[in-house]
Design a protein around this motif. Structure first.
Motif, PDB file in Angstrom:
ATOM      1  N   MET A 291       0.842  -1.182   0.000  1.00 23.61           N
ATOM      2  CA  MET A 291       0.000   0.000   0.000  1.00 23.61           C
ATOM      3  C   MET A 291       0.889   1.249   0.000  1.00 23.61           C
ATOM      4  O   MET A 291       1.816   1.361   0.779  1.00 23.61           O
ATOM      5  N   SER A 292       0.557   2.156  -0.876  1.00 27.32           N
ATOM      6  CA  SER A 292       1.363   3.365  -1.032  1.00 27.32           C
ATOM      7  C   SER A 292       1.199   4.304   0.153  1.00 27.32           C
ATOM      8  O   SER A 292       0.101   4.478   0.671  1.00 27.32           O
ATOM      9  N   ALA A 293       2.298   4.917   0.556  1.00 24.87           N
ATOM     10  CA  ALA A 293       2.246   5.905   1.633  1.00 24.87           C
ATOM     11  C   ALA A 293       1.996   7.300   1.078  1.00 24.87           C
ATOM     12  O   ALA A 293       2.002   8.266   1.803  1.00 24.87           O
ATOM     13  N   GLU A 294       1.807   7.371  -0.246  1.00 23.03           N
ATOM     14  CA  GLU A 294       1.567   8.654  -0.887  1.00 23.03           C
ATOM     15  C   GLU A 294       0.340   8.572  -1.789  1.00 23.03           C
ATOM     16  O   GLU A 294       0.005   7.514  -2.305  1.00 23.03           O
ATOM     17  N   VAL A 295      -0.272   9.721  -1.949  1.00 24.89           N
ATOM     18  CA  VAL A 295      -1.367   9.867  -2.898  1.00 24.89           C
ATOM     19  C   VAL A 295      -1.039  11.103  -3.738  1.00 24.89           C
ATOM     20  O   VAL A 295      -0.461  12.071  -3.228  1.00 24.89           O
ATOM     21  N   TYR A 296      -1.351  11.025  -5.020  1.00 26.22           N
ATOM     22  CA  TYR A 296      -0.984  12.083  -5.951  1.00 26.22           C
ATOM     23  C   TYR A 296      -2.248  12.703  -6.533  1.00 26.22           C
ATOM     24  O   TYR A 296      -3.145  11.987  -6.980  1.00 26.22           O
ATOM     25  N   ILE A 297      -2.285  14.028  -6.523  1.00 27.15           N
ATOM     26  CA  ILE A 297      -3.431  14.765  -7.041  1.00 27.15           C
ATOM     27  C   ILE A 297      -2.967  15.615  -8.217  1.00 27.15           C
ATOM     28  O   ILE A 297      -1.950  16.306  -8.127  1.00 27.15           O
ATOM     29  N   PHE A 298      -3.759  15.581  -9.269  1.00 27.56           N
ATOM     30  CA  PHE A 298      -3.546  16.435 -10.438  1.00 27.56           C
ATOM     31  C   PHE A 298      -4.818  17.251 -10.616  1.00 27.56           C
ATOM     32  O   PHE A 298      -5.908  16.677 -10.693  1.00 27.56           O
TER      33      PHE A 298
ATOM     34  N   LEU B  71      -9.728  13.852   0.707  1.00 21.85           N
ATOM     35  CA  LEU B  71      -8.602  13.203   1.389  1.00 21.85           C
ATOM     36  C   LEU B  71      -8.434  13.683   2.824  1.00 21.85           C
ATOM     37  O   LEU B  71      -7.445  13.365   3.469  1.00 21.85           O
ATOM     38  N   GLU B  72      -9.396  14.436   3.303  1.00 24.29           N
ATOM     39  CA  GLU B  72      -9.260  15.093   4.602  1.00 24.29           C
ATOM     40  C   GLU B  72      -8.890  14.135   5.734  1.00 24.29           C
ATOM     41  O   GLU B  72      -8.171  14.496   6.650  1.00 24.29           O
ATOM     42  N   GLU B  73      -9.362  12.913   5.665  1.00 22.36           N
ATOM     43  CA  GLU B  73      -9.081  11.938   6.727  1.00 22.36           C
ATOM     44  C   GLU B  73      -7.843  11.080   6.436  1.00 22.36           C
ATOM     45  O   GLU B  73      -7.512  10.204   7.206  1.00 22.36           O
ATOM     46  N   SER B  74      -7.188  11.329   5.326  1.00 21.47           N
ATOM     47  CA  SER B  74      -6.056  10.490   4.918  1.00 21.47           C
ATOM     48  C   SER B  74      -4.813  10.766   5.762  1.00 21.47           C
ATOM     49  O   SER B  74      -4.513  11.897   6.108  1.00 21.47           O
ATOM     50  N   SER B  75      -4.103   9.694   6.066  1.00 22.81           N
ATOM     51  CA  SER B  75      -2.824   9.850   6.770  1.00 22.81           C
ATOM     52  C   SER B  75      -1.661   9.781   5.777  1.00 22.81           C
ATOM     53  O   SER B  75      -0.505   9.889   6.166  1.00 22.81           O
ATOM     54  N   LYS B  76      -1.980   9.601   4.509  1.00 20.44           N
ATOM     55  CA  LYS B  76      -0.942   9.503   3.480  1.00 20.44           C
ATOM     56  C   LYS B  76      -0.394  10.881   3.135  1.00 20.44           C
ATOM     57  O   LYS B  76      -1.084  11.893   3.264  1.00 20.44           O
ATOM     58  N   ARG B  77       0.823  10.881   2.691  1.00 21.51           N
ATOM     59  CA  ARG B  77       1.440  12.110   2.184  1.00 21.51           C
ATOM     60  C   ARG B  77       0.752  12.445   0.864  1.00 21.51           C
ATOM     61  O   ARG B  77       0.559  11.584   0.016  1.00 21.51           O
TER      62      ARG B  77
ATOM     63  N   SER C 136      -4.086  19.960   7.749  1.00 20.84           N
ATOM     64  CA  SER C 136      -4.560  18.653   8.231  1.00 20.84           C
ATOM     65  C   SER C 136      -3.965  17.493   7.432  1.00 20.84           C
ATOM     66  O   SER C 136      -4.031  16.356   7.867  1.00 20.84           O
ATOM     67  N   LEU C 137      -3.416  17.799   6.281  1.00 17.54           N
ATOM     68  CA  LEU C 137      -2.797  16.785   5.430  1.00 17.54           C
ATOM     69  C   LEU C 137      -1.299  17.057   5.333  1.00 17.54           C
ATOM     70  O   LEU C 137      -0.863  18.192   5.490  1.00 17.54           O
ATOM     71  N   ASN C 138      -0.549  16.038   5.044  1.00 21.59           N
ATOM     72  CA  ASN C 138       0.887  16.202   4.812  1.00 21.59           C
ATOM     73  C   ASN C 138       1.053  16.469   3.319  1.00 21.59           C
ATOM     74  O   ASN C 138       1.147  15.536   2.531  1.00 21.59           O
ATOM     75  N   CYS C 139       1.051  17.761   2.935  1.00 22.33           N
ATOM     76  CA  CYS C 139       1.007  18.138   1.514  1.00 22.33           C
ATOM     77  C   CYS C 139       2.333  18.671   0.991  1.00 22.33           C
ATOM     78  O   CYS C 139       3.036  19.399   1.694  1.00 22.33           O
ATOM     79  N   GLU C 140       2.586  18.329  -0.250  1.00 24.18           N
ATOM     80  CA  GLU C 140       3.679  18.931  -1.007  1.00 24.18           C
ATOM     81  C   GLU C 140       3.069  19.412  -2.321  1.00 24.18           C
ATOM     82  O   GLU C 140       2.282  18.698  -2.946  1.00 24.18           O
ATOM     83  N   ILE C 141       3.432  20.620  -2.731  1.00 22.86           N
ATOM     84  CA  ILE C 141       2.920  21.180  -3.983  1.00 22.86           C
ATOM     85  C   ILE C 141       4.051  21.187  -5.002  1.00 22.86           C
ATOM     86  O   ILE C 141       5.138  21.677  -4.718  1.00 22.86           O
ATOM     87  N   VAL C 142       3.769  20.630  -6.174  1.00 22.02           N
ATOM     88  CA  VAL C 142       4.761  20.542  -7.237  1.00 22.02           C
ATOM     89  C   VAL C 142       4.232  21.303  -8.448  1.00 22.02           C
ATOM     90  O   VAL C 142       3.127  21.040  -8.917  1.00 22.02           O
ATOM     91  N   LYS C 143       5.034  22.244  -8.927  1.00 24.14           N
ATOM     92  CA  LYS C 143       4.660  23.028 -10.115  1.00 24.14           C
ATOM     93  C   LYS C 143       4.945  22.208 -11.360  1.00 24.14           C
ATOM     94  O   LYS C 143       6.028  21.682 -11.539  1.00 24.14           O
ATOM     95  N   VAL C 144       3.924  22.097 -12.205  1.00 19.89           N
ATOM     96  CA  VAL C 144       4.049  21.397 -13.477  1.00 19.89           C
ATOM     97  C   VAL C 144       4.030  22.447 -14.572  1.00 19.89           C
ATOM     98  O   VAL C 144       3.223  23.374 -14.542  1.00 19.89           O
ATOM     99  N   LYS C 145       4.935  22.304 -15.511  1.00 23.38           N
ATOM    100  CA  LYS C 145       4.917  23.209 -16.653  1.00 23.38           C
ATOM    101  C   LYS C 145       3.895  22.662 -17.639  1.00 23.38           C
ATOM    102  O   LYS C 145       4.035  21.551 -18.138  1.00 23.38           O
TER     103      LYS C 145
END
Length: 158
Positions: A1-8, A66-72, A120-129
């Motif tokens: 199970m992935s410890a990360e979730v990715y949003i686009f 994803l508000e309840e998610s513990s994933k990054r 509330s989430l462990n978020c990282e923001i990545v800029k996409v060109k």
């Protein structure tokens, strides 16, 4: 199970009508084939919006799931406004979301919700060109292209 979730997320708006469409995909595997990722695509119509407002609206809509998610959570966006929000937080809060001319800044309620959700989430923001030539696209670019095209096509079909 992935410890990360990715949003686009991405959006497209008609400035004259104020109607726009936000598109999002949530995946746990960045190597998911594009045709499978298409099945995860969500489109949401927004009214009385602008391009800046729409980008944050579709992001908040997606983050709320994803508000309840513990994933990054790793968020991919081409919105410079969203990428810059974490750095603008201290100034916004220090000034109570009031601009230099004494008025509440546009979208202040959306920004407050952004900070609440990202706290509330462990978020990282990545800029996409956006809008790269196909030959230069990575898998991440390919997934981002799905949301970009979906929002633009939905607006065209309106």
């Amino acid at each position: 199970m992935s410890a990360e979730v990715y949003i686009f997320t991405d959006g497209s708006v008609n400035p004259q009508s104020g109607i726009g469409f936000g598109a999002s995909i949530i995946v746990e595997d960045l190597d998911l084939p594009t045709n499978e990722a298409k099945d995860l695509l969500e489109l949401v119509q927004f009214e009385d919006t602008s391009s800046t407002k729409l980008e944050i609206q579709i992001l908040l809509h997606t983050l709320a799931k994803l508000e309840e998610s513990s994933k990054r959570v790793v968020l991919f966006t081409d919105s410079q406004n969203i990428v810059g929000l974490p750095d603008r937080r201290v100034r916004f809060e220090k000034n109570n979301y009031i601009s230099k001319n004494g008025k509440l800044i546009a979208n202040h309620e959306l920004y407050k919700e952004f900070y609440r959700l990202t706290d509330s989430l462990n978020c990282e923001i990545v800029k996409v060109k956006g809008h790269k030539r196909s030959a230069l696209k990575s898998q991440i670019d390919g997934l981002f292209t799905l949301v970009d095209r979906a929002s633009r096509n939905a607006l065209r079909e309106l």
